[in-house]
Design a protein around this motif. Structure first.
Motif, PDB file in Angstrom:
ATOM      1  N   GLY A   1       0.796  -1.222   0.000  1.00 17.54           N
ATOM      2  CA  GLY A   1       0.000   0.000   0.000  1.00 17.54           C
ATOM      3  C   GLY A   1       0.828   1.271   0.000  1.00 17.54           C
ATOM      4  N   GLN A   2       2.157   1.133  -0.078  1.00 19.19           N
ATOM      5  CA  GLN A   2       3.004   2.336  -0.102  1.00 19.19           C
ATOM      6  C   GLN A   2       2.922   3.053  -1.444  1.00 19.19           C
ATOM      7  N   LEU A   3       2.596   2.313  -2.511  1.00 21.90           N
ATOM      8  CA  LEU A   3       2.436   2.935  -3.831  1.00 21.90           C
ATOM      9  C   LEU A   3       0.964   2.888  -4.227  1.00 21.90           C
ATOM     10  N   GLY A   4       0.566   3.844  -5.035  1.00 21.74           N
ATOM     11  CA  GLY A   4      -0.806   3.903  -5.521  1.00 21.74           C
ATOM     12  C   GLY A   4      -0.812   4.442  -6.934  1.00 21.74           C
ATOM     13  N   PRO A   5      -2.000   4.565  -7.511  1.00 26.18           N
ATOM     14  CA  PRO A   5      -2.076   4.977  -8.917  1.00 26.18           C
ATOM     15  C   PRO A   5      -1.500   6.365  -9.174  1.00 26.18           C
ATOM     16  N   GLY A   6      -1.341   7.175  -8.133  1.00 26.13           N
ATOM     17  CA  GLY A   6      -0.783   8.513  -8.345  1.00 26.13           C
ATOM     18  C   GLY A   6       0.671   8.624  -7.926  1.00 26.13           C
ATOM     19  N   SER A   7       1.321   7.495  -7.659  1.00 28.85           N
ATOM     20  CA  SER A   7       2.690   7.559  -7.133  1.00 28.85           C
ATOM     21  C   SER A   7       3.703   8.018  -8.172  1.00 28.85           C
ATOM     22  N   THR A   8       4.790   8.570  -7.678  1.00 23.18           N
ATOM     23  CA  THR A   8       5.879   9.068  -8.523  1.00 23.18           C
ATOM     24  C   THR A   8       7.184   8.389  -8.123  1.00 23.18           C
ATOM     25  N   LEU A   9       8.242   8.718  -8.877  1.00 26.89           N
ATOM     26  CA  LEU A   9       9.560   8.159  -8.568  1.00 26.89           C
ATOM     27  C   LEU A   9       9.988   8.500  -7.138  1.00 26.89           C
ATOM     28  N   ALA A  10       9.582   9.672  -6.668  1.00 26.58           N
ATOM     29  CA  ALA A  10       9.936  10.055  -5.293  1.00 26.58           C
ATOM     30  C   ALA A  10       9.310   9.073  -4.296  1.00 26.58           C
ATOM     31  N   ASP A  11       8.098   8.628  -4.584  1.00 28.67           N
ATOM     32  CA  ASP A  11       7.452   7.647  -3.699  1.00 28.67           C
ATOM     33  C   ASP A  11       8.196   6.314  -3.735  1.00 28.67           C
ATOM     34  N   LEU A  12       8.664   5.940  -4.935  1.00 25.47           N
ATOM     35  CA  LEU A  12       9.442   4.696  -5.028  1.00 25.47           C
ATOM     36  C   LEU A  12      10.715   4.814  -4.195  1.00 25.47           C
ATOM     37  N   ARG A  13      11.380   5.974  -4.317  1.00 22.07           N
ATOM     38  CA  ARG A  13      12.633   6.154  -3.562  1.00 22.07           C
ATOM     39  C   ARG A  13      12.381   6.160  -2.060  1.00 22.07           C
ATOM     40  N   ALA A  14      11.200   6.599  -1.661  1.00 21.04           N
ATOM     41  CA  ALA A  14      10.882   6.658  -0.225  1.00 21.04           C
ATOM     42  C   ALA A  14      10.309   5.336   0.290  1.00 21.04           C
ATOM     43  N   MET A  15      10.022   4.419  -0.632  1.00 17.59           N
ATOM     44  CA  MET A  15       9.372   3.162  -0.237  1.00 17.59           C
ATOM     45  C   MET A  15      10.281   2.349   0.686  1.00 17.59           C
ATOM     46  N   LYS A  16       9.696   1.853   1.785  1.00 15.89           N
ATOM     47  CA  LYS A  16      10.462   1.014   2.722  1.00 15.89           C
ATOM     48  C   LYS A  16      10.396  -0.437   2.246  1.00 15.89           C
ATOM     49  N   LEU A  17      11.560  -0.993   1.873  1.00 17.50           N
ATOM     50  CA  LEU A  17      11.577  -2.373   1.367  1.00 17.50           C
ATOM     51  C   LEU A  17      11.172  -3.370   2.452  1.00 17.50           C
ATOM     52  N   THR A  18      11.375  -2.989   3.708  1.00 18.84           N
ATOM     53  CA  THR A  18      11.003  -3.895   4.811  1.00 18.84           C
ATOM     54  C   THR A  18       9.490  -4.072   4.918  1.00 18.84           C
ATOM     55  N   LEU A  19       8.729  -3.208   4.267  1.00 20.22           N
ATOM     56  CA  LEU A  19       7.267  -3.344   4.287  1.00 20.22           C
ATOM     57  C   LEU A  19       6.734  -3.997   3.008  1.00 20.22           C
ATOM     58  N   CYS A  20       7.639  -4.393   2.114  1.00 17.50           N
ATOM     59  CA  CYS A  20       7.206  -4.954   0.834  1.00 17.50           C
ATOM     60  C   CYS A  20       6.924  -6.453   0.935  1.00 17.50           C
ATOM     61  N   ASP A  21       6.189  -6.946  -0.049  1.00 21.79           N
ATOM     62  CA  ASP A  21       5.825  -8.358  -0.167  1.00 21.79           C
ATOM     63  C   ASP A  21       5.115  -8.911   1.059  1.00 21.79           C
ATOM     64  N   PRO A  22       4.094  -8.197   1.561  1.00 23.92           N
ATOM     65  CA  PRO A  22       3.252  -8.795   2.604  1.00 23.92           C
ATOM     66  C   PRO A  22       2.394  -9.904   2.000  1.00 23.92           C
ATOM     67  N   VAL A  23       2.006 -10.845   2.828  1.00 25.75           N
ATOM     68  CA  VAL A  23       1.074 -11.897   2.381  1.00 25.75           C
ATOM     69  C   VAL A  23      -0.126 -11.906   3.304  1.00 25.75           C
ATOM     70  N   GLN A  24      -1.253 -12.320   2.758  1.00 31.40           N
ATOM     71  CA  GLN A  24      -2.532 -12.268   3.462  1.00 31.40           C
ATOM     72  C   GLN A  24      -2.822 -13.609   4.118  1.00 31.40           C
ATOM     73  N   GLY A  25      -3.136 -13.588   5.396  1.00 31.83           N
ATOM     74  CA  GLY A  25      -3.463 -14.800   6.119  1.00 31.83           C
ATOM     75  C   GLY A  25      -2.912 -14.701   7.529  1.00 31.83           C
ATOM     76  N   PRO A  26      -2.531 -15.810   8.173  1.00 39.56           N
ATOM     77  CA  PRO A  26      -2.646 -17.197   7.659  1.00 39.56           C
ATOM     78  C   PRO A  26      -4.048 -17.776   7.848  1.00 39.56           C
ATOM     79  N   VAL A  27      -4.321 -18.759   7.026  1.00 38.25           N
ATOM     80  CA  VAL A  27      -5.563 -19.530   7.114  1.00 38.25           C
ATOM     81  C   VAL A  27      -5.221 -20.911   7.683  1.00 38.25           C
ATOM     82  N   PHE A  28      -5.893 -21.274   8.763  1.00 36.74           N
ATOM     83  CA  PHE A  28      -5.710 -22.592   9.370  1.00 36.74           C
ATOM     84  C   PHE A  28      -6.709 -23.554   8.732  1.00 36.74           C
ATOM     85  N   VAL A  29      -6.214 -24.627   8.144  1.00 33.08           N
ATOM     86  CA  VAL A  29      -7.091 -25.615   7.503  1.00 33.08           C
ATOM     87  C   VAL A  29      -7.163 -26.840   8.418  1.00 33.08           C
TER      88      VAL A  29
END
Lengths: 316, 316
Positions: free
Chosen positions: A46-74
């Protein structure tokens, strides 16, 4: 008439985690064979959106990237079982992003800090327009599909592992069936990292990244044991781009990684020369549309890797 | 109505050589843009035939394998140019062979001397029958396509190089256009090693090997400079097998070669379990029908290689 898919379980957009870890408590518990919908945030969390610019990419925290949704217990899933994931529905947002992130990607050495690039796409009518005369058909899938790993503690969501994770496998589109080994009671399944389109390899490190609405059926298979990720595709491969000739560049030599780099470098030159693209655009186009294949892996000591670009993405 | 292909140049079955070497005198000299037919012996150099047995495979001299037909001197071709090869016609014999040759192939360690296997195929009606219910559609191409190398002296025809050679690239079927850099005056083009069908990778080391009748047009391109093999395919990839779902196994890890082995080992187990094949049959079936792809090559430190088996080869 097919019965409508009955869903009673849902994972919300804020129910995500940034590590694979068997100690993360499940957000949903289901029976084997039940269906779950997942409202997945994009790979930037959610750090980037349809209005994001290169400055937003440069400010993006890589530690918050690639989240996954869950977990689901089966219920009933136990170590040694296989979790079967039927991909029933995938719906992208109406926008996506692709980026050259310094330090990341197959050609990180060739694209230093100054080459950082952010491209925002509009996704409309099943296509993403790259430039005049270059249109990418959407073939949505999720980069992250995984279960809790076989070990204790937190594992990054960036590299894939025996538990799946960031598998970034473009052929897992709607209708495919994914199999993963179970390592923890309940499997603890999570999914996310929506991709609207990607080539085999994801060479610049990003696909067309997009939030994704996901529907999957999760089934415990006690009759099947697999060593790691296996899957059955929905149908023919790359059915929306495999409709015309491909142009391919290659790299040969004793190291498959070096040959992959050679092939993509040659494809970038081909795209610059033939279509007048900038080198950063060419690199991103390779990532979202070109496929890396191993042409031969037995004629010692030199193997050949090919980068295959579908010419169907170019208007006649 | 298309004009018939006019051929005035021919390379006969006995006009072959067992090394790439710029000192080998040309057997034919042509102008740029002319067409050549080539009567190519199979990869065993005629040591195997439709009646061969395992004893013949064991007696086969590897030093006589992978001959190529030529060389053809193309007037005007000079170092720095590109040779364009248009593949106009390919006709297999009515038989072919596939073998597990000890010491050769991706899983040579798993298939020692005792696993040496020779399979003779009958090629009929555009298909090769592997076993009851398993049929491989023919998609003929040539494993060897090359020019004289950039250096002096004899180079084995087994490994590919900057000059092409044993490229074993399954997508170079009729209608494709192949580009190779020219390193010697006249280019000194040769071709051979007919394959009736093969998967990406050719994992057991042999395809469906067959004598091949070849027609190609050779054109000197002074307007194009390429670093090594490039090509344009005839149309969509694997059009005869990419008609139904694929089953895929994978290997993940920091080494693409090790992951390729892992993926093929898992596919062999899958074929044994699902279709009751022997492990040697499963290995050969992977070589002639399964495709190795690089699923992702950027999620450090673990890449994923997938082995993709078209389910279309199995009767319903």
């Amino acid at each position: 008439m097919a019965a409508p898919i009955r869903t009673i379980h849902h994972v919300a957009r804020d129910q995500c985690h940034l590590a694979w870890d068997r100690s993360i408590p499940p957000v949903v518990t289901i029976d084997s064979g039940e269906v779950v919908t997942i409202d997945a945030v994009d790979a930037s969390g959610g750090q980037l959106g349809p209005g994001s610019t290169l400055a937003d990419l440069r400010a993006m925290k890589l530690t918050l990237c690639d989240p996954v949704q869950g977990p689901v217990f089966v219920r009933g899933a136990m170590p040694g079982d296989t979790l079967q994931i039927d991909v029933l529905e995938l719906t992208t947002a109406d926008w996506g992003w692709t980026a050259i992130i310094p330090g990341f990607g197959l050609l990180a050495e060739d694209f230093p800090e100054a080459d950082a690039t952010l491209k925002i796409w509009r996704l409309e009518g099943g296509f993403a327009r790259f430039a005049d005369g270059i249109v990418i058909p959407l073939e949505p899938f999720c980069g992250e599909i995984g279960v809790a790993p076989p070990w204790e503690g937190a594992t990054s969501t960036i590299p894939p592992g025996p538990h799946g994770g960031n598998i970034d496998t473009r052929h897992l589109t709607v209708g495919s069936t994914v199999y993963l080994p179970v390592f923890a009671p309940g499997a603890l399944f999570s999914m996310g990292d929506g991709h609207a389109a990607q080539g085999d390899g994801e060479v610049c490190g990003t696909a067309i990244e997009t939030p994704m609405r996901i529907t999957v059926r999760l089934t415990v298979r006690k009759d099947l044991a697999i060593p790691e990720l296996q899957f059955r595709t929905a149908g023919p491969l790359a059915s929306r781009t495999n409709t015309a000739p491909y142009y391919a560049t290659t790299g040969h030599g004793p190291d498959l990684m070096a040959s992959s780099r050679t092939a993509i470098r040659a494809m970038i030159v081909h795209l610059q020369r033939t279509y007048g693209l900038s080198r950063t655009d060419a690199y991103m186009l390779c990532s979202v549309a070109a496929d890396l294949k191993i042409n031969e892996i037995v004629d010692a000591p030199n193997w050949i890797v090919g980068a295959y670009l579908p010419t169907s993405i170019f208007a006649p």
